[in-house]
Design an enzyme around this catalytic site. Structure first.
Site, PDB file in Angstrom:
ATOM      1  N   LYS A  42      52.196  50.955-103.612  1.00  0.00           N
ATOM      2  CA  LYS A  42      52.990  50.682-104.817  1.00  0.00           C
ATOM      3  C   LYS A  42      54.351  50.113-104.429  1.00  0.00           C
ATOM      4  CE  LYS A  42      50.934  54.607-107.303  1.00  0.00           C
ATOM      5  NZ  LYS A  42      50.032  53.993-108.268  1.00  0.00           N
ATOM      6  N   LYS A 101      47.077  66.670-115.084  1.00  0.00           N
ATOM      7  CA  LYS A 101      46.314  65.767-115.943  1.00  0.00           C
ATOM      8  C   LYS A 101      46.449  66.217-117.391  1.00  0.00           C
ATOM      9  CE  LYS A 101      43.129  64.100-112.461  1.00  0.00           C
ATOM     10  NZ  LYS A 101      43.691  62.756-112.276  1.00  0.00           N
ATOM     11  N   HIS A 156      49.796  62.108-101.962  1.00  0.00           N
ATOM     12  CA  HIS A 156      50.698  61.261-102.744  1.00  0.00           C
ATOM     13  C   HIS A 156      52.114  61.848-102.901  1.00  0.00           C
ATOM     14  CE1 HIS A 156      47.000  59.302-103.361  1.00  0.00           C
ATOM     15  NE2 HIS A 156      46.623  59.885-104.470  1.00  0.00           N
TER      16      HIS A 156
HETATM   17  C1  BG6 Z   1      44.066  59.532-107.026  1.00  0.00           C
HETATM   18  C2  BG6 Z   1      43.578  60.846-107.578  1.00  0.00           C
HETATM   19  O1  BG6 Z   1      44.209  59.603-105.639  1.00  0.00           O
HETATM   20  O2  BG6 Z   1      45.310  59.210-107.614  1.00  0.00           O
HETATM   21  C3  BG6 Z   1      43.451  60.744-109.078  1.00  0.00           C
HETATM   22  O3  BG6 Z   1      42.342  61.192-106.992  1.00  0.00           O
HETATM   23  C4  BG6 Z   1      44.741  60.285-109.706  1.00  0.00           C
HETATM   24  O4  BG6 Z   1      43.045  61.988-109.629  1.00  0.00           O
HETATM   25  C5  BG6 Z   1      45.265  59.035-109.018  1.00  0.00           C
HETATM   26  O5  BG6 Z   1      44.499  60.017-111.062  1.00  0.00           O
HETATM   27  C6  BG6 Z   1      46.651  58.685-109.504  1.00  0.00           C
HETATM   28  O6  BG6 Z   1      47.007  57.433-109.014  1.00  0.00           O
HETATM   29  P1  BG6 Z   1      47.803  56.413-109.891  1.00  0.00           P
HETATM   30  O7  BG6 Z   1      47.984  55.223-109.012  1.00  0.00           O
HETATM   31  O8  BG6 Z   1      46.983  56.145-111.107  1.00  0.00           O
HETATM   32  O9  BG6 Z   1      49.088  57.098-110.223  1.00  0.00           O
END
Ligand code: BG6
Length: 483
Positions: free
Chosen positions: A176, A334, A234
């Site tokens: 990103k 979520k 992340h």
């Molecule tokens: C993924 C997860 O790695 O990242 C998902 O497995 C999540 O559950 C996603 O929704 C979120 O990524 P982004 O780029 O949509 O923020």
């Protein structure tokens, strides 16, 4: 442009390949970073098919790719094969010979239980041996392990057949733009560095809020939960970028070493403290905008009486000189009220003394918000005097928005990652030590929850469970509003 190469994709008929990888490659062709006459895709999957069926399948999701996909198309090849059969790897070798580029990247867009196996079989077939005119690289999607022990075991397995310089562990957050910009914002602005430490920073909040539920991924998600799915990968990437020391250069090892040190410094929480420094929740039925949505327990392929969390909040400390005593509050979930990935750095308030005689009850603290998505940008909250005869102090925003400043082309976030693999730049990929430190930091939570411990519920469309508010309020602080 990137050197000539073949990208061998295991799992070529899956969602990742058609939704992200191929559109990203088409964008690279469009931008002339990859030359279609010096690039090939070799897709492998167990499904029946041939070159034409794969091309048609991929075209369906590349409707915006235009001419670039057309140019790429003749260089897309298909191989039907079982990942667990030696014959598949002989066929891959023969096909690579036929295509004629020595360089090859092997992309594992498959279920994680295949990672080690495929790497070993590629090695056994001699396909991972590098020559001067032939790099051989492995790209591994997440999840990289399910806990510390399995991540370590996977690293051992991969490192038995590959050198670390050949392994590209993907964390798509690093693709990103806004995440890549954190380092530039911090280190290209001398203004910030002076106050970027425990003397001036009160606390940091890292949020990844999503509107979506588990969708069709119930089977994976129910065995995973919000912590494993988002935190050691992340969210820790964001924490590392915010917390790292300035590297000596943009060199991949220099950058990755500094990031790894931050994650390594995350204080290990003791089992008896887990409940005090974290909150877990799962979504109940609720409303998102006008739409009624189901409870997590009623989603397909989810155990209704399980205890998998769809939300987690936690308070962590980074035990090093710069961050001594500064809490890092992390949360992700979520079915929340809005999609919002952001980092808020909250500074300590200025001394109040000279404002005692004014109307100001307290000074609003300065904050700096890095908005990762959506509405990408950076903003800073300052205090200003409200116009008028009395001294009234109000918070005001200084705003930088990507959309106002840059014409950003359509991108999937995988362009940089694929291009960097082709040119051999590992900066945006996770090194073995960082992955393991990430798991080590969350392991006490996972262990504690495995031995029981409750999960609160929160209505879909809300800001999360009450426990998350308590977690931060007990410290006299508030979450930044989601959205
Ligand atoms: C993924 C997860 O790695 O990242 C998902 O497995 C999540 O559950 C996603 O929704 C979120 O990524 P982004 O780029 O949509 O923020």
């Amino acid at each position: 442009a990137a050197p000539p190469a073949t990208l061998v994709i295991f799992g070529a008929t899956g969602d990742l390949t058609r939704r992200l990888l191929v559109p990203a490659l088409a964008n690279l062709v469009r931008d002339r970073l990859v030359r279609d006459d010096r690039f090939a895709i070799l897709g492998i999957s167990f499904e029946e098919g041939d070159d034409e069926t794969l091309r048609a399948h991929l075209a369906e999701f590349c409707t915006d790719c235009g001419d670039a996909f057309e140019r790429l198309k003749p260089h897309i090849h298909y191989l039907k094969g079982d990942f667990l059969d030696g014959a598949t790897y002989e066929a891959v070798g023969a096909k690579l010979e036929e295509i004629g580029f020595g360089n090859a990247g092997f992309y594992l867009a498959v279920a994680p239980n295949f990672f080690g196996e495929i790497a070993e079989r590629l090695a056994a077939a001699g396909l991972l041996e590098e020559r001067e005119d032939a790099f051989r690289r492995l790209l591994v999607e997440k999840p990289f392990g399910h806990d510390l022990a399995s991540a370590r075991a996977l690293n051992v397995r991969l490192l038995a057949v590959l050198d670390e310089t050949q392994i590209y562990r993907i964390d798509h957050f690093l693709g990103k733009e806004t995440v890549q910009n954190i380092m530039t914002t911090r280190f290209a602005n001398n203004l910030l560095e002076a106050v970027w430490n425990h003397r001036y920073v009160d606390h940091v909040q890292i949020t990844a809020a999503e509107i979506v539920g588990v969708e069709k991924r119930g089977k994976y998600y129910d065995a995973t939960g919000a912590m494993r799915d988002m935190v050691p990968n992340h969210l820790f990437q964001l924490l590392a970028a915010i917390g790292m020391e300035p590297p000596n250069s943009f060199d991949a090892e220099a950058v990755r070493t500094e990031k790894a040190k931050v994650v390594e410094a995350i204080r290990r929480v003791k089992a008896e403290e887990v409940d005090k420094v974290s909150a877990r929740g799962r979504y109940d039925a609720g409303r998102i905008g006008e739409t009624e949505v189901a409870a997590y327990r009623d989603e397909p392929n989810v155990a209704p009486d399980g205890s998998t969390e769809t939300y987690v909040a936690m308070k962590l400390f980074v035990d090093n000189w710069r961050w001594a005593g500064v809490p890092f509050y992390l949360r992700t979930g979520k079915r929340l009220t809005a999609r919002d990935t952001e980092i808020v750095v909250a500074f300590k308030p200025a001394p109040y003394a000279m404002f005692q005689e004014t109307d100001a009850v307290r000074l609003p603290p300065n904050t700096m918000t890095m908005q990762i998505q959506p509405n990408e940008g950076v903003s800073m909250q300052l205090s200003a005097k409200k116009p008028g005869p009395r001294i009234a102090i109000v918070p005001v925003d200084l705003d930088f928005s990507y959309a106002d400043h840059f014409k950003v082309g359509r991108s999937t976030g995988y362009e940089t990652l694929l291009y960097d693999m082709l040119i051999g730049d590992q900066t945006l990929f996770q090194r073995a030590d960082m992955i393991e430190s990430g798991w080590a930091a969350v392991q006490p939570f996972l262990d504690h929850w495995a031995s029981g411990g409750g999960v609160e519920t929160y209505p879909a469309g809300s800001a999360g469970p009450a426990g998350a508010d308590r977690l931060i309020r007990d410290d006299g602080r508030e979450w930044h509003a989601i959205g």
